[in-house]
Design a protein around this motif. Structure first.
Motif, mmCIF file in Angstrom:
data_model
loop_
_atom_site.group_PDB
_atom_site.id
_atom_site.type_symbol
_atom_site.label_atom_id
_atom_site.label_comp_id
_atom_site.label_asym_id
_atom_site.label_seq_id
_atom_site.Cartn_x
_atom_site.Cartn_y
_atom_site.Cartn_z
ATOM 1 N N ASN A 1 0.753 -1.255 0.048
ATOM 2 C CA ASN A 1 -0.182 -0.049 -0.111
ATOM 3 C C ASN A 1 0.984 1.192 0.082
ATOM 4 O O ASN A 1 1.503 1.805 1.116
ATOM 5 C CB ASN A 1 -0.715 0.033 1.187
ATOM 6 C CG ASN A 1 -2.011 1.129 1.110
ATOM 7 O OD1 ASN A 1 -2.033 1.725 0.081
ATOM 8 N ND2 ASN A 1 -2.937 1.079 2.204
ATOM 9 N N ASP B 1 0.886 4.984 -0.413
ATOM 10 C CA ASP B 1 0.144 6.231 -0.429
ATOM 11 C C ASP B 1 -1.129 6.302 -1.318
ATOM 12 O O ASP B 1 -2.290 5.431 -0.662
ATOM 13 C CB ASP B 1 0.825 7.365 -1.130
ATOM 14 C CG ASP B 1 0.427 8.826 -0.923
ATOM 15 O OD1 ASP B 1 -0.230 8.624 0.167
ATOM 16 O OD2 ASP B 1 0.634 9.555 -1.827
ATOM 17 N N ARG B 2 -1.383 6.504 -2.626
ATOM 18 C CA ARG B 2 -2.407 6.096 -3.357
ATOM 19 C C ARG B 2 -2.654 5.157 -4.264
ATOM 20 O O ARG B 2 -3.656 4.845 -5.063
ATOM 21 C CB ARG B 2 -2.695 7.503 -4.027
ATOM 22 C CG ARG B 2 -2.714 8.652 -3.204
ATOM 23 C CD ARG B 2 -2.946 10.006 -4.059
ATOM 24 N NE ARG B 2 -4.341 10.209 -4.396
ATOM 25 C CZ ARG B 2 -4.732 11.151 -5.105
ATOM 26 N NH1 ARG B 2 -3.888 12.202 -5.186
ATOM 27 N NH2 ARG B 2 -5.981 11.223 -5.687
ATOM 28 N N ILE B 3 -1.436 4.239 -4.425
ATOM 29 C CA ILE B 3 -1.344 3.251 -5.079
ATOM 30 C C ILE B 3 -1.452 1.791 -4.360
ATOM 31 O O ILE B 3 -0.697 1.630 -3.206
ATOM 32 C CB ILE B 3 -0.185 3.066 -6.035
ATOM 33 C CG1 ILE B 3 -0.288 4.302 -6.973
ATOM 34 C CG2 ILE B 3 -0.149 1.808 -6.826
ATOM 35 C CD1 ILE B 3 0.849 4.642 -7.843
ATOM 36 N N LEU B 4 -2.339 0.805 -4.724
ATOM 37 C CA LEU B 4 -2.314 -0.374 -4.087
ATOM 38 C C LEU B 4 -1.820 -1.378 -4.970
ATOM 39 O O LEU B 4 -2.324 -1.467 -6.218
ATOM 40 C CB LEU B 4 -3.698 -0.759 -3.420
ATOM 41 C CG LEU B 4 -4.055 -2.247 -2.968
ATOM 42 C CD1 LEU B 4 -3.310 -2.234 -1.532
ATOM 43 C CD2 LEU B 4 -5.368 -2.226 -2.790
ATOM 44 N N PHE C 1 -5.933 2.413 -7.446
ATOM 45 C CA PHE C 1 -5.643 3.774 -7.232
ATOM 46 C C PHE C 1 -6.631 4.430 -6.522
ATOM 47 O O PHE C 1 -7.765 4.458 -6.881
ATOM 48 C CB PHE C 1 -5.348 4.516 -8.639
ATOM 49 C CG PHE C 1 -5.112 5.919 -8.813
ATOM 50 C CD1 PHE C 1 -3.890 6.193 -8.391
ATOM 51 C CD2 PHE C 1 -5.915 6.921 -8.714
ATOM 52 C CE1 PHE C 1 -3.333 7.557 -8.325
ATOM 53 C CE2 PHE C 1 -5.497 8.213 -8.718
ATOM 54 C CZ PHE C 1 -4.027 8.401 -8.606
ATOM 55 N N SER C 2 -6.096 5.310 -5.504
ATOM 56 C CA SER C 2 -7.377 6.002 -4.814
ATOM 57 C C SER C 2 -7.378 7.366 -5.331
ATOM 58 O O SER C 2 -6.239 8.093 -5.409
ATOM 59 C CB SER C 2 -6.927 5.935 -3.352
ATOM 60 O OG SER C 2 -7.694 7.018 -2.482
ATOM 61 N N PHE C 3 -8.635 8.035 -5.544
ATOM 62 C CA PHE C 3 -8.737 9.074 -5.931
ATOM 63 C C PHE C 3 -8.974 10.205 -4.614
ATOM 64 O O PHE C 3 -9.007 11.464 -5.003
ATOM 65 C CB PHE C 3 -10.052 9.339 -6.881
ATOM 66 C CG PHE C 3 -9.924 8.754 -8.289
ATOM 67 C CD1 PHE C 3 -8.978 9.374 -9.051
ATOM 68 C CD2 PHE C 3 -10.353 7.417 -8.498
ATOM 69 C CE1 PHE C 3 -8.926 8.544 -10.369
ATOM 70 C CE2 PHE C 3 -10.048 6.662 -9.717
ATOM 71 C CZ PHE C 3 -9.248 7.329 -10.243
ATOM 72 N N ILE C 4 -9.143 9.579 -3.632
ATOM 73 C CA ILE C 4 -9.466 10.485 -2.216
ATOM 74 C C ILE C 4 -8.322 10.780 -1.570
ATOM 75 O O ILE C 4 -7.379 9.964 -1.378
ATOM 76 C CB ILE C 4 -10.589 9.792 -1.429
ATOM 77 C CG1 ILE C 4 -11.779 9.423 -2.268
ATOM 78 C CG2 ILE C 4 -10.872 10.569 -0.171
ATOM 79 C CD1 ILE C 4 -13.025 8.902 -1.577
#
Length: 82
Positions: A45, A47-50, A79-82
């Motif tokens: 995990n 930051d914004r990428i899993l 990928f997290s957009f939040i």
């Protein structure tokens, strides 16, 4: 439901049960309609990428006539957009 155990920083292992059902049997009578298995994998995990990789092994036989189990590799990128 998988148990997510964080090892070091962003690295985690995943462990848990799996249940699968045969949705399209197509009239073949010797194939089992359900499977119970185990899932094991690893997850990163960042930051914004899993990044995740898992292996699922079935514990029940696919057919009534032979000793054959399912085995599945799954790889995921998120990928997290939040």
């Amino acid at each position: 439901i998988l148990l997510d155990v964080t090892l070091v920083g962003p690295v985690a292992i995943l462990l848990g049960p799996s249940v699968a059902f045969n949705a399209a049997n197509n009239g073949i009578s010797s194939i089992n309609n359900s499977d119970i298995g185990l899932v094991a994998g690893a997850q990163l995990n960042l930051d914004r990428i899993l990044l995740s990789g898992r292996y699922e092994i079935g514990l029940t036989n696919v057919t009534n006539n032979q000793s054959i189990q399912n085995g599945t590799f799954t790889f995921m990128v998120g990928f997290s957009f939040i």
